[in-house]
Design a protein around this motif. Structure first.
Motif, PDB file in Angstrom:
ATOM      1  N   ALA A 118       2.128   2.748  -2.177  1.00 16.15           N
ATOM      2  CA  ALA A 118       1.369   3.066  -3.391  1.00 16.15           C
ATOM      3  C   ALA A 118       2.316   3.248  -4.576  1.00 16.15           C
ATOM      4  N   MET A 175       2.368   0.973  -7.989  1.00 18.13           N
ATOM      5  CA  MET A 175       2.132   1.619  -9.283  1.00 18.13           C
ATOM      6  C   MET A 175       3.272   1.386 -10.276  1.00 18.13           C
ATOM      7  N   THR A 235      -1.960  -1.834  -9.591  1.00 23.81           N
ATOM      8  CA  THR A 235      -2.528  -0.483  -9.504  1.00 23.81           C
ATOM      9  C   THR A 235      -3.773  -0.414  -8.634  1.00 23.81           C
ATOM     10  N   LYS A 236      -4.545  -1.494  -8.578  1.00 25.44           N
ATOM     11  CA  LYS A 236      -5.747  -1.483  -7.719  1.00 25.44           C
ATOM     12  C   LYS A 236      -5.337  -1.315  -6.256  1.00 25.44           C
ATOM     13  N   LEU A 238      -4.260   2.238  -5.536  1.00 22.18           N
ATOM     14  CA  LEU A 238      -5.399   3.134  -5.316  1.00 22.18           C
ATOM     15  C   LEU A 238      -5.947   2.977  -3.895  1.00 22.18           C
ATOM     16  N   ASP A 239      -5.967   1.746  -3.430  1.00 20.47           N
ATOM     17  CA  ASP A 239      -6.442   1.517  -2.042  1.00 20.47           C
ATOM     18  C   ASP A 239      -5.555   2.229  -1.034  1.00 20.47           C
ATOM     19  N   GLU A 293      -5.994   5.969  -1.134  1.00 18.52           N
ATOM     20  CA  GLU A 293      -7.226   6.361  -0.454  1.00 18.52           C
ATOM     21  C   GLU A 293      -6.995   6.430   1.058  1.00 18.52           C
TER      22      GLU A 293
END
Length: 263
Positions: free
Chosen positions: A243, A247, A254-255, A258-259, A262
């Protein structure tokens, strides 16, 4: 189990005490586990019980001390395992962990005697159990030492020298990914070569993904609770590092970041 321990009549068996240890470890209650492990050792009055329970008890003591960053106490427990019970299945692994303890202590103390102790234990490991998977972990300890000096790129390359048949192979992948990522971030902050930064982040991503792909395969499944827990923590760290890579402004995915967050 607590009631058994407080009972005024009848002795608590080593088997019952080891069961209480597992309940403490599940809750990360390491001090309580150490007390129960010590009681287990003391409860082993028969020779058969000593052989059956004492090596595992001291090995778990070492792991508890490691979790609390008490490296010298941990090394003492591990050394009892491989010195008193050299034919036990845990002996070579305990030898490796004892060396790691002194390596970590050297990282804090800077005392060359700790480093010398580590080297001596590694020599014992290579001499007594040359074909054991634990002996193939030696490059991992050497990479750890380099990482502590701050030479992250060199450390990453050394971690990747750990073979797939080594017990520390999965940990070496995660550490290599971390080292490449950390070195790349430092170079970016210091206005270093942007292309080199991108290449290192891509390499870090490949290594971390390799680890996550491996642990998802059924043939690499684990049974021991301690191993499962350790892998779970490494998986968390691998996802977190991915991540951070996604980022980064040089990557901009960035998508996907986020995955992974999560997960």
């Amino acid at each position: 189990l607590r009631k058994w321990g407080e009972a005024t009549t009848g002795a608590v068996s080593p088997d019952q005490l080891m069961a209480s240890v597992e309940s403490y470890l599940d809750k990360d209650q390491y001090r309580e586990a150490i007390v129960a492990l010590r009681q287990c050792v003391e409860a082993c009055t028969e020779e058969t019980d000593k052989v059956k329970y004492i090596p595992g008890a001291y090995f778990k003591m070492g792991q508890c001390h490691q979790a609390m960053n008490r490296h010298l106490e941990a090394s003492f427990a591990f050394r009892i395992v491989y010195q008193r019970f050299p034919k036990h299945d845990l002996a070579p692994k305990a030898c490796f962990e004892a060396a790691r303890c002194y390596n970590n202590e050297f990282g804090f103390s800077g005392d060359k005697r700790d480093d010398e102790q580590k080297d001596g234990i590694l020599q014992d490991l290579a001499a007594q159990w040359p074909k054991d998977p634990s002996a193939r972990n030696i490059p991992f300890i050497r990479a750890e030492k380099v990482e502590k000096t701050g030479d992250y790129k060199k450390a990453a390359e050394m971690y990747l020298q750990v073979g797939e048949d080594a017990e520390a192979y999965e940990a070496s992948l995660v550490r290599a990914g971390y080292c490449y990522q950390t070195d790349a971030f430092t170079k970016w902050t210091n206005k270093g070569d942007k292309e080199e930064v991108k290449q290192q982040l891509k390499r870090a991503e490949e290594i971390l993904q390799k680890f996550l792909t491996r642990v998802a395969k059924p043939e690499f499944g684990l049974k021991e609770p301690n191993q499962i827990k350790a892998r779970s923590l490494m998986s968390f760290e691998a996802n977190r590092r991915l991540a951070m890579i996604y980022m980064h402004e040089s990557v901009g995915r960035t998508k996907e970041a986020l995955d992974f967050l999560e997960k």
